[in-house]
Design a protein around this motif. Structure first.
Motif, PDB file in Angstrom:
ATOM      1  N   TRP A 176       0.961  -0.914   0.098  1.00 36.11           N
ATOM      2  CA  TRP A 176       0.052   0.143   0.245  1.00 36.11           C
ATOM      3  C   TRP A 176       1.090   1.488   0.569  1.00 36.11           C
ATOM      4  CZ3 TRP A 176      -5.156  -0.117   0.608  1.00 36.11           C
ATOM      5  CH2 TRP A 176      -6.071  -1.783   0.959  1.00 36.11           C
ATOM      6  N   GLY A 177       0.396   2.115  -0.373  1.00 37.62           N
ATOM      7  CA  GLY A 177       0.986   3.550  -0.452  1.00 37.62           C
ATOM      8  C   GLY A 177       1.624   4.149  -1.516  1.00 37.62           C
TER       9      GLY A 177
ATOM     10  N   PRO B  98       3.640  -3.065   3.158  1.00 41.46           N
ATOM     11  CA  PRO B  98       3.609  -4.351   2.501  1.00 41.46           C
ATOM     12  C   PRO B  98       2.833  -5.581   3.179  1.00 41.46           C
ATOM     13  CG  PRO B  98       6.314  -4.451   3.370  1.00 41.46           C
ATOM     14  CD  PRO B  98       5.204  -3.450   3.569  1.00 41.46           C
ATOM     15  N   ASP B  99       1.327  -5.223   3.239  1.00 41.07           N
ATOM     16  CA  ASP B  99       0.064  -6.011   4.284  1.00 41.07           C
ATOM     17  C   ASP B  99       0.680  -7.353   4.601  1.00 41.07           C
ATOM     18  OD1 ASP B  99      -2.058  -6.244   5.953  1.00 41.07           O
ATOM     19  OD2 ASP B  99      -3.334  -5.597   4.863  1.00 41.07           O
TER      20      ASP B  99
ATOM     21  N   VAL C 228     -11.087  -5.486   1.953  1.00 36.66           N
ATOM     22  CA  VAL C 228      -9.595  -5.941   2.477  1.00 36.66           C
ATOM     23  C   VAL C 228      -9.802  -5.369   4.096  1.00 36.66           C
ATOM     24  CG1 VAL C 228      -7.348  -6.000   2.538  1.00 36.66           C
ATOM     25  CG2 VAL C 228      -8.616  -5.737   0.787  1.00 36.66           C
ATOM     26  N   ASN C 229      -9.830  -6.038   4.724  1.00 35.59           N
ATOM     27  CA  ASN C 229      -9.708  -6.323   6.352  1.00 35.59           C
ATOM     28  C   ASN C 229      -8.612  -5.559   6.515  1.00 35.59           C
ATOM     29  OD1 ASN C 229     -11.954  -5.598   8.106  1.00 35.59           O
ATOM     30  ND2 ASN C 229     -11.971  -7.873   7.781  1.00 35.59           N
ATOM     31  N   LEU C 230      -8.335  -3.888   7.737  1.00 36.74           N
ATOM     32  CA  LEU C 230      -7.056  -3.231   7.405  1.00 36.74           C
ATOM     33  C   LEU C 230      -6.800  -2.808   9.379  1.00 36.74           C
ATOM     34  CD1 LEU C 230      -6.447  -0.932   5.163  1.00 36.74           C
ATOM     35  CD2 LEU C 230      -5.359  -2.687   5.144  1.00 36.74           C
TER      36      LEU C 230
ATOM     37  N   ALA D 172      -1.568  -1.319  10.324  1.00 33.46           N
ATOM     38  CA  ALA D 172      -1.724  -1.240   9.042  1.00 33.46           C
ATOM     39  C   ALA D 172      -2.331   0.347   8.276  1.00 33.46           C
ATOM     40  CB  ALA D 172      -2.508  -2.181   8.402  1.00 33.46           C
ATOM     41  N   LYS D 173      -3.221   0.465   8.828  1.00 36.15           N
ATOM     42  CA  LYS D 173      -3.781   2.350   8.993  1.00 36.15           C
ATOM     43  C   LYS D 173      -3.095   3.112   9.550  1.00 36.15           C
ATOM     44  CE  LYS D 173      -8.765   0.483   9.830  1.00 36.15           C
ATOM     45  NZ  LYS D 173     -10.165   0.958  10.971  1.00 36.15           N
TER      46      LYS D 173
END
Ligand code: LMR
Length: 332
Positions: A186-187, A195-196, A300-302, A306-307
């Motif tokens: 992300w981002g 990287p989640d 997608v559950n963050l 992560a958020k």
């Protein structure tokens, strides 16, 4: 059987290191498939034209059956004429001790000129993938400079980061890289990228159930992925080329192919999905539907961690935009 019309692909920086690793793979059919002819518009700055001639000679010498035409030019209007894809690879690469954002001032104005030339010369359906760093902001600059081309036809590359992240997890878990899925980066394509690992899978299991060392995930995995480009520069004395070219092939191929399984990370225009600031080019999980249209994967559950990480990376993109647009006189 009547053969298909060629897909015309412009590549900037075509005689550079990434270009050299990329062109032969496009011409051999690895990007668009084994029955899809391609025409290559190779773009270089004037000092690179002699080397470009050599690259074109080598392409000729491969006798690729799918390669219908090679255009060699330093004129952007010629280079982007009627192209279906514009792969903006050329830029000044970073050297040791630099961050990608340090290149903003150097590379930003190049993408204004390229955006304008794409706007005026490419097919209206052109799709643009920016690789030259800082790729997210350069992509935004090109997009703003091409007002007639829809924003959803602009992309920047984080597939290299996704590939890197998958390999790191696979090696840690001692499994094949093909076991790792659902890993979104992300981002920004910068050390702040996230990287989640929380949503990643190894086989059918959550990656966090296979790799239970949480400290390794947060304190080793995340920074190793974010700093991998720098580590390559330190080891090779030059920035990544073959792996970057490989990620370009992966990105374009998967944007042209309806997604059957896993999503992939691509920097696209945000419409505010997952709280990302609308109007930025930021990396999210992307799937392509049956008629070839991409969409951001929903649901997608963050985690809070992560958020927080994703928000910090997007804040960096807002800062880059402010700096670059200020320097270039562009309006948001
Ligand atoms: C990479 O990630 O390897 C490239 O973006 C080059 C760089 O400067 O890091």
């Amino acid at each position: 059987m009547k053969s298909k019309a060629p897909i015309r692909v412009a590549v900037t920086g075509a005689a550079g290191n990434i270009g050299y690793a990329l062109l032969f793979r496009i011409a051999s059919g690895q990007m668009f498939g084994p029955d899809q002819p391609v025409a290559l518009n190779l773009i270089e700055i004037e000092p690179g034209m002699a080397a470009l001639k050599g690259v074109a000679m080598e392409l000729d010498d491969c006798a690729f059956p799918l390669l219908t035409e090679i255009v060699q030019t330093s004129d952007l209007a010629v280079g982007f004429k009627d192209v279906d894809w514009a792969l903006l690879v050329g830029s000044v690469p970073r050297k040791q001790g630099m961050e990608r954002a340090d290149l903003l001032g150097i590379n930003g104005k190049v993408f204004v000129g390229q955006g304008k030339a794409i706007n005026d010369n490419a097919k209206p359906s052109v799709r643009v993938l920016v690789v030259g760093n800082p790729c997210n902001t350069n992509c935004l600059i090109a997009m703003k400079s091409a007002p007639d081309i829809p924003n959803n036809q602009f992309f920047a590359m984080t597939r290299l980061d996704e590939n890197r992240a998958k390999t790191q997890l696979a090696q840690k878990a001692s499994v094949s890289v093909k076991e790792v899925s659902e890993l979104c980066v992300w981002g920004n394509h910068s050390p702040t990228m996230f990287p989640d690992f929380y949503n990643a899978k190894i086989g059918r299991l959550k990656a966090t159930d296979v790799i239970t060392d949480k400290a390794w995930l947060t304190d080793t995995f995340v920074p190793v992925v974010g700093q991998r480009g720098k580590a390559i520069i330190e080891a090779r004395g030059a920035s990544s080329a073959a792996s970057a070219a490989n990620a370009v092939v992966d990105t374009v191929r998967d944007l042209c192919t309806p997604t059957r399984g896993d999503f992939h990370s691509v920097c696209v225009i945000s419409n505010g999905e997952y709280g990302t600031p609308a109007g930025l080019i930021t990396s999210m999980p992307i799937k392509v539907d049956a008629i070839g249209k991409w969409r951001v994967v929903e649901g997608v559950n963050l985690t809070d961690y992560a958020k927080e990480k994703i928000a910090a990376s997007n804040q960096e993109l807002l800062d880059e935009r402010e700096m670059a647009f200020g320097q270039l006189g562009l309006s948001i």
